[in-house]
Scaffold this active site. Structure first.
Site, PDB file in Angstrom:
ATOM      1  N   ILE A 163      -2.427  -1.730   4.849  1.00  0.00           N
ATOM      2  CA  ILE A 163      -1.015  -1.419   4.598  1.00  0.00           C
ATOM      3  C   ILE A 163      -0.742   0.080   4.612  1.00  0.00           C
ATOM      4  O   ILE A 163       0.388   0.507   4.413  1.00  0.00           O
ATOM      5  CB  ILE A 163      -0.551  -2.001   3.250  1.00  0.00           C
ATOM      6  CG1 ILE A 163      -1.346  -1.398   2.095  1.00  0.00           C
ATOM      7  CG2 ILE A 163      -0.640  -3.500   3.252  1.00  0.00           C
ATOM      8  CD1 ILE A 163      -0.773  -1.707   0.731  1.00  0.00           C
ATOM      9  N   ARG A 164      -1.765   0.873   4.875  1.00  0.00           N
ATOM     10  CA  ARG A 164      -1.564   2.318   4.855  1.00  0.00           C
ATOM     11  C   ARG A 164      -0.585   2.771   5.932  1.00  0.00           C
ATOM     12  O   ARG A 164       0.206   3.690   5.714  1.00  0.00           O
ATOM     13  CB  ARG A 164      -2.896   3.038   5.006  1.00  0.00           C
ATOM     14  CG  ARG A 164      -3.767   2.877   3.768  1.00  0.00           C
ATOM     15  CD  ARG A 164      -5.024   3.655   3.867  1.00  0.00           C
ATOM     16  NE  ARG A 164      -4.715   5.083   3.861  1.00  0.00           N
ATOM     17  CZ  ARG A 164      -5.548   6.007   4.312  1.00  0.00           C
ATOM     18  NH1 ARG A 164      -6.722   5.667   4.794  1.00  0.00           N
ATOM     19  NH2 ARG A 164      -5.223   7.265   4.277  1.00  0.00           N
ATOM     20  N   GLY A 165      -0.627   2.142   7.098  1.00  0.00           N
ATOM     21  CA  GLY A 165       0.313   2.505   8.159  1.00  0.00           C
ATOM     22  C   GLY A 165       1.747   2.258   7.739  1.00  0.00           C
ATOM     23  O   GLY A 165       2.633   3.100   7.955  1.00  0.00           O
ATOM     24  N   MET A 214       2.900   2.131   4.667  1.00  0.00           N
ATOM     25  CA  MET A 214       3.254   3.072   3.605  1.00  0.00           C
ATOM     26  C   MET A 214       3.550   4.459   4.166  1.00  0.00           C
ATOM     27  O   MET A 214       4.504   5.121   3.730  1.00  0.00           O
ATOM     28  CB  MET A 214       2.117   3.158   2.577  1.00  0.00           C
ATOM     29  CG  MET A 214       1.965   1.890   1.773  1.00  0.00           C
ATOM     30  SD  MET A 214       0.531   1.802   0.668  1.00  0.00           S
ATOM     31  CE  MET A 214       0.085   3.439   0.321  1.00  0.00           C
ATOM     32  N   VAL A 215       2.770   4.894   5.135  1.00  0.00           N
ATOM     33  CA  VAL A 215       2.981   6.221   5.725  1.00  0.00           C
ATOM     34  C   VAL A 215       4.333   6.285   6.426  1.00  0.00           C
ATOM     35  O   VAL A 215       5.061   7.270   6.292  1.00  0.00           O
ATOM     36  CB  VAL A 215       1.827   6.573   6.684  1.00  0.00           C
ATOM     37  CG1 VAL A 215       2.159   7.781   7.536  1.00  0.00           C
ATOM     38  CG2 VAL A 215       0.552   6.802   5.916  1.00  0.00           C
TER      39      VAL A 215
END
Length: 127
Positions: A16-18, A20-21
């Site tokens: 999910i980092r993409g 969130m970024v």
């Protein structure tokens, strides 16, 4: 946020980092521009920068990185397509490509092409 997650899912971006970024960068971009709300245009301007390097590289893919992210973004945000619709279009495209290759090869598939659903560049491991 759901549309951003859909774009990430279609691009096979892990985790999910993409997502969130993209959300955080869009908020920062809107704030820098003096606004309190994020627009689709804000997301469109930054999504390629945020996700371009996170896409899996396929040497045979004519679109890579930022261009691929922007193409998927337009499909989801501008054209209003859903995840299921885009996946269906991808499946039809792959089926046509396989049919064309089968016709060109005379109906026979090479053992290297029979990879039981593995993505290009994916390794099955030692047996």
């Amino acid at each position: 946020r759901v549309k951003i997650s859909t774009v990430c899912s279609l691009l096979d971006i892990d985790g999910i980092r993409g997502d969130m970024v993209v959300v955080r960068t869009a908020k920062a971009f809107a704030a820098f521009d003096g606004r309190n709300e994020v627009t689709e245009d804000d997301v469109g301007r930054i999504i390629g920068l945020c996700l371009g390097h996170r896409t899996r590289k396929d040497p045979l893919d004519p679109l890579g990185g930022v261009q691929k992210v922007n193409a998927v973004f337009r499909r989801i945000f501008k054209d209003g397509l859903t995840y299921e619709a885009v996946k269906g279009m991808q499946a039809k495209s792959e089926a046509k490509k396989e049919d064309k290759e089968t016709k060109e090869d005379g109906g026979e598939k090479d053992s290297s092409e029979q990879r039981s659903g593995l993505k290009p560049g994916q390794w099955r491991g030692l047996k």
